[in-house]
Motif scaffolding. Structure first.
Motif, short mmCIF file in Angstrom:
data_model
loop_
_atom_site.label_atom_id
_atom_site.label_comp_id
_atom_site.label_asym_id
_atom_site.label_seq_id
_atom_site.Cartn_x
_atom_site.Cartn_y
_atom_site.Cartn_z
N MET A 5 0.90 -1.22 -0.11
CA MET A 5 0.32 -0.46 0.04
C MET A 5 0.85 1.11 -0.21
SD MET A 5 -2.31 1.86 3.17
CE MET A 5 -3.59 0.12 3.32
N ALA A 6 0.15 2.55 -1.17
CA ALA A 6 1.42 3.22 -0.80
C ALA A 6 1.51 4.17 -0.16
CB ALA A 6 1.16 4.40 -1.75
N LEU A 7 1.75 4.96 0.60
CA LEU A 7 1.85 6.17 2.22
C LEU A 7 0.43 7.06 1.11
CD1 LEU A 7 5.17 5.95 3.68
CD2 LEU A 7 2.65 5.09 4.07
N ASP A 8 0.21 7.49 2.55
CA ASP A 8 -0.50 9.24 2.63
C ASP A 8 -0.06 10.43 2.43
OD1 ASP A 8 0.51 8.97 4.95
OD2 ASP A 8 -2.05 8.74 5.30
N PRO A 9 0.10 11.21 2.24
CA PRO A 9 1.08 12.77 1.90
C PRO A 9 2.48 12.48 3.79
CG PRO A 9 -0.47 13.13 1.37
CD PRO A 9 -1.13 11.77 1.46
N GLN A 10 0.98 12.32 4.27
CA GLN A 10 1.52 12.88 6.14
C GLN A 10 3.33 10.91 5.91
OE1 GLN A 10 -0.85 12.03 9.36
NE2 GLN A 10 0.89 12.37 10.41
N GLY A 11 2.26 10.49 5.38
CA GLY A 11 3.89 8.97 5.83
C GLY A 11 4.79 9.26 4.50
N ILE A 12 4.37 10.07 3.75
CA ILE A 12 5.93 10.36 2.38
C ILE A 12 6.33 11.24 2.99
CG2 ILE A 12 6.16 11.84 0.81
CD1 ILE A 12 3.00 10.36 -0.59
N ALA A 13 5.83 11.97 3.98
CA ALA A 13 6.55 12.93 4.81
C ALA A 13 7.96 12.58 6.00
CB ALA A 13 6.11 14.59 5.11
N GLN A 14 6.93 11.52 6.82
CA GLN A 14 7.66 10.72 7.57
C GLN A 14 8.83 10.29 7.01
OE1 GLN A 14 4.79 8.48 9.19
NE2 GLN A 14 4.17 10.37 10.42
N LEU A 15 8.19 9.36 5.74
CA LEU A 15 9.38 8.21 5.66
C LEU A 15 10.74 9.44 5.08
CD1 LEU A 15 10.55 5.69 4.29
CD2 LEU A 15 9.56 6.29 2.37
N ARG A 16 10.50 10.93 4.21
CA ARG A 16 11.31 11.33 3.99
C ARG A 16 12.30 11.70 5.14
NH1 ARG A 16 8.29 14.04 0.84
NH2 ARG A 16 9.30 13.74 -1.19
N GLN A 17 11.62 11.92 6.22
CA GLN A 17 12.46 12.43 7.00
C GLN A 17 13.38 11.76 7.87
OE1 GLN A 17 9.96 13.94 10.77
NE2 GLN A 17 11.68 14.57 11.60
N VAL A 18 12.91 10.09 8.11
CA VAL A 18 13.58 9.13 8.05
C VAL A 18 15.06 8.58 7.22
CG1 VAL A 18 13.64 6.77 8.65
CG2 VAL A 18 12.32 8.23 9.13
N LEU A 19 14.92 8.69 6.05
CA LEU A 19 15.99 9.20 5.05
C LEU A 19 16.81 10.82 5.06
CD1 LEU A 19 14.15 7.03 1.56
CD2 LEU A 19 15.78 6.61 3.93
N SER A 20 16.49 10.97 5.42
CA SER A 20 16.75 12.77 5.66
C SER A 20 17.79 12.81 7.32
CB SER A 20 16.10 14.24 5.45
OG SER A 20 15.68 13.89 4.38
N GLN A 21 17.37 12.42 7.53
CA GLN A 21 18.15 11.81 8.99
C GLN A 21 19.30 10.83 8.99
OE1 GLN A 21 14.90 11.32 11.67
NE2 GLN A 21 15.56 13.71 11.90
N LEU A 22 18.85 9.74 8.32
CA LEU A 22 20.11 8.42 8.01
C LEU A 22 21.03 9.25 7.31
CD1 LEU A 22 20.84 5.63 8.08
CD2 LEU A 22 19.23 5.33 6.10
N TYR A 23 20.46 9.81 5.82
CA TYR A 23 22.17 10.81 5.33
C TYR A 23 22.62 11.14 6.46
CZ TYR A 23 21.11 7.42 1.44
OH TYR A 23 20.85 6.72 0.34
N ASP A 24 21.91 12.40 6.93
CA ASP A 24 22.93 13.06 7.99
C ASP A 24 23.21 13.32 8.96
OD1 ASP A 24 22.76 15.34 6.99
OD2 ASP A 24 20.16 15.84 7.50
N GLY A 25 23.85 10.65 9.29
CA GLY A 25 23.74 10.40 9.83
C GLY A 25 23.22 10.17 11.36
N ASN A 26 22.23 10.62 11.43
CA ASN A 26 20.84 10.12 12.27
C ASN A 26 20.56 8.75 12.21
OD1 ASN A 26 19.15 9.20 14.63
ND2 ASN A 26 18.31 11.30 14.47
N VAL A 27 21.49 7.43 12.97
CA VAL A 27 20.49 6.34 12.17
C VAL A 27 18.79 6.01 13.06
CG1 VAL A 27 22.74 4.82 11.07
CG2 VAL A 27 22.39 4.94 13.51
#
Length: 139
Positions: free
Chosen positions: A1-23
Motif C-alpha cells: 500500500m502506498a503511503l499518504d502524504p503524511q507517511g511520505i513526509a515521515q519517510l522522507r524525514q527518516v531517510l534525510s536523518q539517515l543520510y545526515d548520520g542519525n540512524v
C-alpha cells in the motif's frame, strides 16, 4: 500500500536523518526482513538480510576504506508509491586510492516499514576496482 502524504513526509524525514548520520529513526522504521542489495563483482557485493548482516556489511566497508567511506545526499529525495530514490555522492580514500562518484540509493517500503535498499553506483566497475584494491595487502 502506498503511503499518504503524511507517511511520505515521515519517510522522507527518516531517510534525510539517515543520510545526515542519525540512524535511530531508520532502525525504528526498518522491517525485520529488511534486505540490502549491493551490486557488482567485488567481494562485498551481494544480498544482506536483516540488521545484523547489514551492520556487518557497513563495518566491512568502513574497514576497507580506513573509515573514510562517506555518502552525501546531493539533491531532494524523490518518493512515488512504495519507492524512494536518493541522489548521492560516494567518496572514500585509502592511501593514493580515491573513490568519488555519483550514486543513488533506491528504497522500497511497505506502509511505514522500510523493506529493501539497493545501492547504485554510476560507475560500478570503478567501485569494484576500489574495493579490490583496498582489499589487496600492502607491499
Amino acid at each position: 500500500m502506498a503511503l499518504d502524504p503524511q507517511g511520505i513526509a515521515q519517510l522522507r524525514q527518516v531517510l534525510s536523518q539517515l543520510y545526515d548520520g542519525n540512524v535511530a529513526p531508520f532502525e525504528a522504521a526498518r522491517a525485520d526482513s529488511y534486505t540490502l542489495h549491493v551490486p557488482g563483482q567485488s567481494r562485498i557485493a551481494g544480498r544482506y538480510q536483516g540488521a545484523a548482516e547489514t551492520a556487518r556489511f557497513i563495518a566491512r566497508l568502513s574497514e576497507l576504506s580506513g573509515g573514510t567511506f562517506a555518502v552525501t545526499r546531493t539533491a531532494e529525495i524523490c518518493i512515488s508509491g512504495n519507492w524512494a530514490m536518493v541522489p548521492l555522492r560516494v567518496t572514500a580514500a585509502v592511501d593514493d586510492l580515491r573513490l568519488d562518484m555519483p550514486a543513488f540509493g533506491i528504497w522500497r517500503f511497505d506502509g511505514a516499514e522500510i523493506v529493501e535498499h539497493w545501492t547504485l553506483h554510476m560507475d560500478q566497475y570503478a567501485f569494484d576496482r576500489f574495493v579490490a584494491a583496498a582489499e589487496a595487502p600492502l607491499p
